[in-house]
Design a protein around this motif. Structure first.
Motif, short mmCIF file in Angstrom:
data_model
loop_
_atom_site.label_atom_id
_atom_site.label_comp_id
_atom_site.label_asym_id
_atom_site.label_seq_id
_atom_site.Cartn_x
_atom_site.Cartn_y
_atom_site.Cartn_z
N ASP A 7 0.84 -1.20 0.00
CA ASP A 7 0.00 0.00 0.00
C ASP A 7 0.88 1.25 0.00
N ARG A 8 0.92 1.94 -1.12
CA ARG A 8 1.79 3.11 -1.23
C ARG A 8 1.36 4.24 -0.30
N ARG A 9 0.06 4.36 -0.04
CA ARG A 9 -0.41 5.41 0.88
C ARG A 9 0.10 5.15 2.29
N GLN A 10 0.05 3.90 2.73
CA GLN A 10 0.53 3.60 4.07
C GLN A 10 2.06 3.72 4.14
N MET A 11 2.72 3.33 3.06
CA MET A 11 4.19 3.50 3.02
C MET A 11 4.55 4.97 3.19
N ALA A 12 3.83 5.84 2.47
CA ALA A 12 4.10 7.28 2.57
C ALA A 12 3.81 7.80 3.96
N ALA A 13 2.75 7.29 4.59
CA ALA A 13 2.41 7.72 5.95
C ALA A 13 3.47 7.28 6.96
N PHE A 14 4.20 6.23 6.63
CA PHE A 14 5.26 5.70 7.49
C PHE A 14 6.63 6.18 7.03
N ASP A 15 6.69 7.35 6.40
CA ASP A 15 7.98 7.80 5.88
C ASP A 15 9.00 8.03 6.99
N HIS A 16 8.52 8.40 8.19
CA HIS A 16 9.46 8.57 9.31
C HIS A 16 10.09 7.24 9.70
N VAL A 17 9.31 6.16 9.63
CA VAL A 17 9.84 4.83 9.95
C VAL A 17 10.88 4.41 8.91
N LEU A 18 10.61 4.69 7.66
CA LEU A 18 11.59 4.38 6.62
C LEU A 18 12.87 5.20 6.84
N GLY A 19 12.71 6.45 7.28
CA GLY A 19 13.87 7.28 7.57
C GLY A 19 14.68 6.78 8.75
N PHE A 20 14.04 6.06 9.67
CA PHE A 20 14.74 5.54 10.84
C PHE A 20 15.73 4.43 10.48
N GLN A 21 15.68 3.92 9.27
CA GLN A 21 16.53 2.79 8.90
C GLN A 21 18.00 3.18 8.72
N ARG A 22 18.27 4.44 8.55
CA ARG A 22 19.66 4.88 8.41
C ARG A 22 20.37 4.81 9.76
N PRO A 23 21.66 4.55 9.78
CA PRO A 23 22.39 4.50 11.05
C PRO A 23 22.70 5.90 11.58
N TRP A 24 22.47 6.10 12.87
CA TRP A 24 22.89 7.26 13.66
C TRP A 24 22.23 8.59 13.29
N ILE A 25 22.03 8.86 12.02
CA ILE A 25 21.46 10.15 11.63
C ILE A 25 20.09 10.39 12.26
N PRO A 26 19.18 9.41 12.25
CA PRO A 26 17.86 9.66 12.86
C PRO A 26 17.96 10.02 14.34
N GLU A 27 18.83 9.34 15.08
CA GLU A 27 18.98 9.63 16.50
C GLU A 27 19.42 11.08 16.72
N ALA A 70 -10.19 8.61 12.85
CA ALA A 70 -10.48 8.68 11.42
C ALA A 70 -9.52 9.62 10.70
N ALA A 71 -8.95 10.59 11.43
CA ALA A 71 -8.04 11.57 10.83
C ALA A 71 -6.58 11.23 11.11
N ASP A 72 -6.29 10.00 11.47
CA ASP A 72 -4.92 9.59 11.78
C ASP A 72 -4.09 9.58 10.50
N PRO A 73 -3.03 10.41 10.41
CA PRO A 73 -2.21 10.44 9.20
C PRO A 73 -1.04 9.46 9.24
N VAL A 74 -0.86 8.77 10.35
CA VAL A 74 0.27 7.85 10.51
C VAL A 74 -0.16 6.42 10.23
N LEU A 75 -1.14 5.94 10.99
CA LEU A 75 -1.72 4.61 10.78
C LEU A 75 -3.07 4.85 10.13
N LEU A 76 -3.16 4.64 8.84
CA LEU A 76 -4.38 4.97 8.11
C LEU A 76 -5.51 4.04 8.52
#
Length: 329
Positions: free
Chosen positions: A173-193, A275-281
């Motif tokens: 689901d591309r919409r849910q992937m986009a809503a979880f963009d912060h989680v995808l960003g967390f995959q990098r080492p050290w920078i997110p922290e 219903a207006a949750d933009p993170v977990l659709l």
């Protein structure tokens, strides 16, 4: 000893004695302590090889409340008061790696984190409890109900899809992937922290604003969550479960976990979603009843974002109280 600060969690009174060096360091640096004073009491418990901080209020059947990201036990302050007044023992837990609990070097996979939760129930001297979880805490509540069904009297999940639905959505689901963009960003080492704690955790304030509906969190709540993220090692430990979530999808441990979660939940389950949750659709969360072989209730809250327990505390507390009262043993 409890923190001698005001119930809002902001005060500057003497530092509470704590076994968490990280919490003590943050208190000295900022005048803020995770163990806010109030109508609750604070203590530490040993469970599943780690030390966990809890806040407790009231007496009666146990209701264990598990926070999500980027919060800590204090997120449940409204529900703790309502539960205690209704004759329940409300206990809010700090998850491993967050709040006042231990920050261990490993152990952030969902199976181990769920065993933390059920271990805390036993450490509280109870054989079972009504389990309530929000966001990542809600995901773990699903897991705990599958792994230790005899320990869970009833289940209330807030803003969290069933793990199999979430896995499917993150793959297709591309919409849910986009809503979880912060989680995808967390995959990098050290920078997110580093970004999470930069400028006094300003990014946390931005996430909270972006993820909330019209009823925004008050300034004190935002400040508390920023301070909680600044406790040393929290930024790293708190996103480790999200790293496991994404990185395990093609690994044997992730595939095995997904298969294990096919087992039905046997606890009566209340599923609450903004219903207006933009993170977990909402459409990702919808349909979890297919994994519940017990009474299941889906409750969609119009105009509410990712934090129903804070955006609509009275409504959520009423739903929760009705559910646990209906399913008391």
């Amino acid at each position: 000893m409890d923190a001698t600060v005001d119930p809002s969690g902001q005060g500057t009174a003497p530092v509470a004695k704590t076994t968490s060096g990280a919490s003590a360091l943050t208190t000295r640096a900022t005048g803020w302590n995770v163990r806010a004073a109030g109508p609750w009491t604070h203590r530490d418990l040993a469970a599943n090889g780690a030390r966990f901080h809890i806040a407790e209020q009231g007496e009666g059947p146990l209701v264990l409340l598990v926070h999500g990201w980027p919060q800590y036990w204090w997120a449940w302050r409204h529900q703790m008061a309502a539960l205690a007044q209704a004759g329940y023992r409300a206990v809010a837990l700090d998850l491993r790696g967050m709040g006042g609990s231990d920050r261990t070097p490993r152990g952030y996979d969902p199976t181990n984190l769920a065993l933390d939760i059920t271990g805390v129930i036993r450490s509280l001297g109870e054989h079972s409890a009504h389990l309530v979880g929000h966001d990542s805490g809600g995901s773990l509540a699903w897991v705990a109900a599958v792994m230790r069904p005899s320990v869970i009297q009833s289940l209330t999940v807030v803003s969290a899809a069933h793990p199999r639905h979430l896995r499917r959505a993150l793959l297709k689901d591309r919409r849910q992937m986009a809503a979880f963009d912060h989680v995808l960003g967390f995959q990098r080492p050290w920078i997110p922290e580093r970004r999470l704690v930069a400028e006094d955790a300003a990014q946390i304030a931005q996430y909270l604003a972006d993820w909330t509906g019209p009823n925004q969190l008050d300034a004190q709540a935002v400040e508390n969550y920023r301070n909680a993220m600044r406790i040393p090692s929290t930024a790293h430990c708190s996103i480790e479960p999200y790293r496991w979530l994404i990185r395990s999808m093609g690994r044997p441990d992730g595939i095995q976990f997904a298969r294990r979660m096919k087992k039905p939940v046997t606890a009566p389950t209340l599923h609450i979603q903004g219903a207006a949750d933009p993170v977990l659709l909402a459409h990702t969360a919808l349909g979890a009843g297919e994994y519940v072989e017990a009474p299941y209730r889906w409750r969609l809250l119009p105009g509410v974002g990712h934090f129903p327990h804070e955006e609509a505390p009275e409504e959520l507390s009423a739903e929760l109280l009705a559910w646990v009262q209906q399913h008391k043993r």
